[in-house]
Design an enzyme around this catalytic site. Structure first.
Site, PDB file in Angstrom:
ATOM      1  N   HIS A   1      -3.350   2.249  -3.428  1.00  0.00           N
ATOM      2  CA  HIS A   1      -3.827   3.559  -2.978  1.00  0.00           C
ATOM      3  C   HIS A   1      -5.329   3.734  -3.092  1.00  0.00           C
ATOM      4  O   HIS A   1      -5.836   4.839  -2.983  1.00  0.00           O
ATOM      5  CB  HIS A   1      -3.096   4.693  -3.708  1.00  0.00           C
ATOM      6  CG  HIS A   1      -1.609   4.627  -3.550  1.00  0.00           C
ATOM      7  ND1 HIS A   1      -0.987   4.775  -2.335  1.00  0.00           N
ATOM      8  CD2 HIS A   1      -0.619   4.375  -4.438  1.00  0.00           C
ATOM      9  CE1 HIS A   1       0.308   4.638  -2.493  1.00  0.00           C
ATOM     10  NE2 HIS A   1       0.570   4.379  -3.759  1.00  0.00           N
TER      11      HIS A   1
ATOM     12  N   ARG B   1     -13.975  17.141   1.480  1.00  0.00           N
ATOM     13  CA  ARG B   1     -15.259  16.649   0.971  1.00  0.00           C
ATOM     14  C   ARG B   1     -15.849  15.631   1.934  1.00  0.00           C
ATOM     15  O   ARG B   1     -15.180  15.191   2.871  1.00  0.00           O
ATOM     16  CB  ARG B   1     -15.012  15.938  -0.364  1.00  0.00           C
ATOM     17  CG  ARG B   1     -14.028  14.796  -0.199  1.00  0.00           C
ATOM     18  CD  ARG B   1     -13.935  13.861  -1.377  1.00  0.00           C
ATOM     19  NE  ARG B   1     -13.191  12.668  -1.024  1.00  0.00           N
ATOM     20  CZ  ARG B   1     -11.877  12.544  -1.010  1.00  0.00           C
ATOM     21  NH1 ARG B   1     -11.117  13.564  -1.347  1.00  0.00           N
ATOM     22  NH2 ARG B   1     -11.309  11.415  -0.651  1.00  0.00           N
TER      23      ARG B   1
HETATM   24  C1  MV4 Z   1       3.892   8.121   2.941  1.00  0.00           C
HETATM   25  C2  MV4 Z   1       4.180   6.783   3.264  1.00  0.00           C
HETATM   26  C3  MV4 Z   1       5.298   6.538   4.039  1.00  0.00           C
HETATM   27  N1  MV4 Z   1       6.074   7.571   4.450  1.00  0.00           N
HETATM   28  N2  MV4 Z   1       4.690   9.104   3.383  1.00  0.00           N
HETATM   29  C4  MV4 Z   1       0.498   7.236  -0.240  1.00  0.00           C
HETATM   30  C5  MV4 Z   1      -0.444   8.182  -0.922  1.00  0.00           C
HETATM   31  C6  MV4 Z   1      -0.237   9.502  -0.295  1.00  0.00           C
HETATM   32  N3  MV4 Z   1      -1.488  10.106   0.015  1.00  0.00           N
HETATM   33  C7  MV4 Z   1       0.616   9.276   0.882  1.00  0.00           C
HETATM   34  N4  MV4 Z   1       1.073   7.929   0.844  1.00  0.00           N
HETATM   35  C8  MV4 Z   1       2.056   7.496   1.670  1.00  0.00           C
HETATM   36  N5  MV4 Z   1       2.855   8.451   2.186  1.00  0.00           N
HETATM   37  C9  MV4 Z   1       5.752   8.821   4.116  1.00  0.00           C
HETATM   38  N6  MV4 Z   1       6.543   9.812   4.511  1.00  0.00           N
HETATM   39  C10 MV4 Z   1       3.340   5.783   2.793  1.00  0.00           C
HETATM   40  C11 MV4 Z   1       2.267   6.135   1.983  1.00  0.00           C
HETATM   41  C12 MV4 Z   1       1.442   5.055   1.528  1.00  0.00           C
HETATM   42  C13 MV4 Z   1       0.094   5.009   1.850  1.00  0.00           C
HETATM   43  C14 MV4 Z   1      -0.524   5.993   2.605  1.00  0.00           C
HETATM   44  C15 MV4 Z   1      -1.862   5.938   2.919  1.00  0.00           C
HETATM   45  C16 MV4 Z   1      -2.601   4.862   2.466  1.00  0.00           C
HETATM   46  C17 MV4 Z   1      -2.027   3.872   1.715  1.00  0.00           C
HETATM   47  C18 MV4 Z   1      -0.684   3.924   1.389  1.00  0.00           C
HETATM   48  C19 MV4 Z   1      -0.104   2.903   0.642  1.00  0.00           C
HETATM   49  C20 MV4 Z   1       1.224   2.977   0.343  1.00  0.00           C
HETATM   50  C21 MV4 Z   1       1.996   4.055   0.773  1.00  0.00           C
END
Ligand code: MV4
Length: 529
Positions: free
Chosen positions: A235, A292
């Site tokens: 992340h 931001r």
């Molecule tokens: C998700 C997803 C898959 N499906 N939501 C990770 C942190 C948070 N800000 C949202 N995230 C995710 N939400 C759904 N419904 C996968 C992620 C996610 C991810 C998102 C953005 C950047 C990197 C990531 C790494 C793993 C999982």
């Protein structure tokens, strides 16, 4: 226009804001903790004030101390940068109360976006697509179980106060739900002081694509294209680029207009970022809003020709947007690498210490936003970001080639950095094709063989770097004729060029580079290849 801006931050972003102040003819006032007494952001500012001990809780996170300096130094505005208090509505409120302009959105807009469920509700009301799921916090496990069945597994539990993947759990079936619920809510309570969760359909390997927006105080809102931020480790963004390799004009307009709609519905002002997940079929879903300036703003600056920090300042001063949407044109391609004082071969362990020598890359299309100098000690107290290397090119291929070239020029000694990791990622064929998603880097790091093969294509000078630090090369494997030949070639290179700087281009992590060469040599000998 403002006369003096208090920069409530440190490191490269404090320097970035100082530079904008200079160009605008505004005084730049720095603050520093004890650990930052000799930091570059202090040296480059017009004035600098101590705000307390090294831990950020006692310095950079102290609203009272920041406001005290702002008053004493007679500042009329405050820029929070990113991190620390940048998204804290209380700082915006304190500024308002003290008659100091906060360079960012209002406290109310920040509050609304800070709650992930409130932001989701806003998106739904504004007609912006969201991931299927709920927009209200869930009351308990029974309710969660029923909702999960309605949505259909796999689902994700997420923290209402969330961010950075904390309090997030993947649930693939009913049986996993009770444990996941407990873990997610206790993690959320720990991290945010708020255990509440909501639930979403789980998207498989989506991309993270975000839209930069800019909103003045007169109702003009524009989008400045997207940034592809899928290359993340746990992340944390590692590489960002603009435009996204999967974007076209139609999708860009749809996502851009969705972001603007959301900003309008939320009464948003100043710079902001609307994050989306994009699936393999290029459906996009609203994720969250960052209220931001972001670390990766330079890639947007590179392809739009705009100065986002100066625009933030001018908008905060009440000026109208100096252009309209139709004036925004994207040119070329930009990519950013986040350079960290950390050791990719030791579980990315932070590697603070004194920088002994440094060579900065430059030349066509290269920008380095950093906050370090030789002789300076990277403090242990803060995020060990050294700076950001940004490459621009007429197209993605040229941007990548320039980034590879700049990474070879980059050299730091005294500390470990992740520059070698970037050299490997940038030669990976999948990355080169833009076939990335949010789990790509975590999977890539777990598959050293694949990384090895793709990481081979390096220059002779990089190979010289391998031998430049001889001590660790054996790394538990058998020596070989190939090793000896490589070592001899590298030593010859060194003796020919004399100075240590020649060997330095890739020297931060010699051990892994040896292993790379060795593995490649073995692969070449394997039957069938
Ligand atoms: C998700 C997803 C898959 N499906 N939501 C990770 C942190 C948070 N800000 C949202 N995230 C995710 N939400 C759904 N419904 C996968 C992620 C996610 C991810 C998102 C953005 C950047 C990197 C990531 C790494 C793993 C999982």
């Amino acid at each position: 226009m403002f006369k003096k801006i208090l920069i409530a931050n440190r490191g490269e972003i404090a320097i970035r804001i100082t530079r904008a102040c200079r160009e605008l003819g505004i005084g730049a006032v720095a603050v520093f903790s004890e650990a930052d007494r000799t930091s570059l952001h202090v040296r480059l500012a017009d004035e600098a004030y101590p705000i307390g001990p090294s831990p950020s809780r006692e310095s950079y996170l102290r609203i009272d101390k920041l406001m005290d300096v702002a008053r004493r130094a007679d500042c009329d505005a405050l820029h929070p940068g990113y991190g620390f208090l940048a998204e804290n509505p209380e700082l915006a409120r304190a500024c308002l109360a003290a008659g100091i302009t906060f360079i960012g959105p209002t406290a109310e807009a920040m509050e609304q976006m800070g709650s992930k469920t409130a932001a989701r509700q806003l998106a739904r009301r504004a007609g912006v697509p969201t991931v299927p799921g709920v927009v209200e916090p869930i009351e308990g496990l029974e309710k969660a179980s029923q909702l999960a069945r309605d949505i259909g597994f796999p689902v994700l539990l997420k923290a209402v106060a969330g961010g950075g993947g904390k309090g997030m759990r993947l649930v693939t079936g009913e049986a996993e739900l009770p444990a996941a619920w407990r873990d997610a809510s206790s993690e959320a309570l720990n991290a945010f002081g708020d255990p509440r969760l909501y639930i979403e359909k789980y998207l498989d390997r989506p991309r993270h694509i975000e839209i930069q927006i800019l909103a003045d105080q007169h109702g003009h809102i524009v989008y400045l294209g997207e940034r592809e931020c899928s290359v993340q480790r746990r992340h944390q963004k590692v590489i960002e680029e603009a435009p996204s390799p999967v974007m076209d004009a139609t999708l860009r307009r749809a996502m851009g207009e969705a972001a603007v709609k959301l900003a309008r519905a939320g009464g948003y002002t100043n710079a902001g970022t609307v994050e989306f997940l994009v699936d393999a079929a290029r459906n996009f879903y609203f994720l969250e809003v960052n209220t931001r300036l972001q670390v990766e703003h330079p890639v947007t600056e590179a392809i739009t020709g705009l100065d986002l920090v100066k625009l933030q300042v001018r908008i905060a001063a009440g000026e109208p947007m100096p252009f309209v949407q139709e004036d925004v044109t994207l040119r070329g391609h930009a990519i950013e690498c986040r350079l960290y004082a950390e050791d990719p071969d030791n579980n990315f362990f932070p590697s603070p210490g004194t920088i002994l020598a440094r060579r900065v890359p430059s030349g066509p299309g290269i920008r380095l936003d950093d906050g370090v100098y030789p002789g300076w000690t990277v403090p242990t107290e803060y995020d060990p970001l050294l700076g950001k290397l940004i490459a621009w090119g007429a197209d993605r291929g040229e941007a990548l080639a320039r980034m590879r070239r700049a990474l070879e020029e980059y050299y730091v000694s005294g500390i470990r950095t992740n520059a070698g990791l970037f050299r490997r990622i940038l030669t990976d064929p999948e990355f080169a094709r833009g076939e990335i998603h949010t789990c790509w880097l975590d999977e890539w790091l777990k598959a050293p063989a694949a990384a090895t093969e793709s990481g081979f294509a390096r220059s002779p000078r990089a190979a010289a770097g391998v031998a430049g630090t001889k001590s660790e090369h054996a790394g538990g494997r058998q020596g070989s004729v190939e090793d000896a030949a490589l070592l001899a070639a590298a030593l010859w290179h060194l003796s020919k060029n004399g100075s240590s700087s020649t060997a330095g281009s890739a020297a931060e992590k010699p051990e892994s580079r040896w292993k790379l060469e060795g593995r490649r040599a073995q692969l070449d000998r394997a039957p069938g290849r």
